[in-house]
Design a protein around this motif. Structure first.
Motif, short mmCIF file in Angstrom:
data_model
loop_
_atom_site.label_atom_id
_atom_site.label_comp_id
_atom_site.label_asym_id
_atom_site.label_seq_id
_atom_site.Cartn_x
_atom_site.Cartn_y
_atom_site.Cartn_z
N ILE A 1 0.87 -1.18 0.00
CA ILE A 1 0.00 0.00 0.00
C ILE A 1 0.90 1.23 0.00
O ILE A 1 1.85 1.31 0.79
CB ILE A 1 -0.91 0.06 1.25
CG1 ILE A 1 -1.87 -1.11 1.27
CG2 ILE A 1 -1.70 1.37 1.27
CD1 ILE A 1 -2.76 -1.15 2.51
N THR A 2 0.60 2.16 -0.90
CA THR A 2 1.29 3.44 -0.88
C THR A 2 0.24 4.54 -0.93
O THR A 2 -0.83 4.37 -1.52
CB THR A 2 2.27 3.60 -2.07
OG1 THR A 2 1.54 3.49 -3.29
CG2 THR A 2 3.37 2.56 -2.03
N VAL A 3 0.56 5.65 -0.30
CA VAL A 3 -0.32 6.82 -0.31
C VAL A 3 0.50 7.99 -0.82
O VAL A 3 1.62 8.21 -0.36
CB VAL A 3 -0.85 7.13 1.11
CG1 VAL A 3 -1.72 8.39 1.09
CG2 VAL A 3 -1.61 5.95 1.69
N LEU B 1 -4.50 6.32 -2.89
CA LEU B 1 -4.08 5.12 -2.19
C LEU B 1 -4.00 3.99 -3.21
O LEU B 1 -4.99 3.66 -3.86
CB LEU B 1 -5.06 4.76 -1.08
CG LEU B 1 -4.62 3.59 -0.21
CD1 LEU B 1 -4.88 3.88 1.26
CD2 LEU B 1 -5.32 2.31 -0.60
N GLU C 1 -3.21 0.06 -3.64
CA GLU C 1 -3.15 -1.17 -2.86
C GLU C 1 -3.16 -2.36 -3.81
O GLU C 1 -3.96 -2.41 -4.74
CB GLU C 1 -4.33 -1.26 -1.89
CG GLU C 1 -4.30 -2.48 -1.01
CD GLU C 1 -5.38 -2.46 0.06
OE1 GLU C 1 -5.37 -3.39 0.89
OE2 GLU C 1 -6.22 -1.54 0.10
N TYR D 1 -8.87 9.43 -1.71
CA TYR D 1 -9.28 9.84 -0.38
C TYR D 1 -9.27 11.36 -0.36
O TYR D 1 -8.26 11.99 -0.66
CB TYR D 1 -8.33 9.27 0.68
CG TYR D 1 -8.62 7.82 0.99
CD1 TYR D 1 -9.35 7.48 2.12
CD2 TYR D 1 -8.18 6.81 0.15
CE1 TYR D 1 -9.63 6.14 2.41
CE2 TYR D 1 -8.46 5.48 0.43
CZ TYR D 1 -9.18 5.16 1.57
OH TYR D 1 -9.46 3.84 1.84
N LYS E 1 -5.15 -1.53 6.82
CA LYS E 1 -5.50 -0.11 7.02
C LYS E 1 -6.16 0.16 8.37
O LYS E 1 -6.07 1.27 8.88
CB LYS E 1 -6.40 0.37 5.89
CG LYS E 1 -5.69 0.39 4.54
CD LYS E 1 -6.53 0.99 3.44
CE LYS E 1 -7.71 0.18 3.02
NZ LYS E 1 -7.47 -1.03 2.28
N TYR F 1 -11.15 6.07 7.57
CA TYR F 1 -10.42 5.39 8.64
C TYR F 1 -10.10 6.42 9.72
O TYR F 1 -9.15 7.18 9.59
CB TYR F 1 -9.14 4.74 8.10
CG TYR F 1 -9.43 3.55 7.23
CD1 TYR F 1 -9.57 2.29 7.80
CD2 TYR F 1 -9.59 3.68 5.86
CE1 TYR F 1 -9.85 1.18 7.01
CE2 TYR F 1 -9.87 2.59 5.07
CZ TYR F 1 -10.01 1.34 5.65
OH TYR F 1 -10.29 0.25 4.87
N PRO G 1 -6.36 4.99 11.37
CA PRO G 1 -5.70 4.02 10.49
C PRO G 1 -4.40 3.49 11.09
O PRO G 1 -3.83 4.08 12.01
CB PRO G 1 -5.43 4.81 9.23
CG PRO G 1 -5.31 6.23 9.70
CD PRO G 1 -6.26 6.35 10.86
N GLU H 1 1.14 2.76 8.96
CA GLU H 1 1.66 2.74 7.58
C GLU H 1 0.84 3.59 6.63
O GLU H 1 1.32 3.99 5.58
CB GLU H 1 1.70 1.30 7.05
CG GLU H 1 2.61 0.37 7.81
CD GLU H 1 1.97 -0.23 9.08
OE1 GLU H 1 2.70 -0.94 9.80
OE2 GLU H 1 0.79 0.02 9.37
N VAL H 2 -0.43 3.86 6.97
CA VAL H 2 -1.30 4.67 6.10
C VAL H 2 -1.91 5.83 6.88
O VAL H 2 -3.01 6.30 6.58
CB VAL H 2 -2.41 3.80 5.45
CG1 VAL H 2 -1.81 2.82 4.45
CG2 VAL H 2 -3.24 3.08 6.49
N ILE I 1 -4.16 8.96 5.60
CA ILE I 1 -5.57 8.95 5.19
C ILE I 1 -6.53 9.21 6.35
O ILE I 1 -7.74 9.26 6.14
CB ILE I 1 -5.96 7.64 4.46
CG1 ILE I 1 -5.86 6.44 5.40
CG2 ILE I 1 -5.14 7.46 3.19
CD1 ILE I 1 -6.48 5.16 4.84
#
Length: 110
Positions: free
Chosen positions: A7-9, A34, A36, A44, A67, A86, A89, A92-93, A96
């Motif tokens: 997962i990257t944001v 995001l 995934e 988001y 998440k 979330y 969250p 790691e995320v 968001i």
């Protein structure tokens, strides 16, 4: 994270408009994207860019091992769980947190 799951944001610059049955629900030029593994990119949006007055909190909660636990909102027309967020969250995320994501709506990026 599970092996192979990623997962990257990232901060997006696209103009994102969200409409549902002809009603504008969101308009943003500062979405978080995001990415995934196994899913399409999700936009988001900051709550300031969403017409939250049109949303009603839902009792629905779901848990994602990557998440965290998501809260949902519905529309007064009976469209259930169209939007999720979330509130707490996973680290790691964390970016968001509090942002809103739409499901089953037309999202157009210019």
């Amino acid at each position: 994270m599970a092996e192979g799951h990623r997962i990257t944001v990232e901060q997006g610059t696209d103009h994102v408009r969200v409409e549902h049955e002809g009603v504008l629900l969101a308009d943003s030029r500062r979405p978080l994207l995001l990415h995934e593994t196994g899913y399409p990119v999700r936009y988001y949006l900051p709550p300031q860019d969403v017409r939250t007055e049109l949303l009603t909190p839902s009792p629905t909660r779901t848990h994602c091992p990557f998440k965290g636990t998501a809260s949902y909102w519905s529309l007064p027309d009976g469209t259930a769980d169209l939007v999720w967020s979330y509130p707490e969250p996973k680290p790691e995320v964390a970016g968001i947190q509090g942002y809103l994501c739409f499901f089953d709506a037309t999202v157009t990026s210019e």
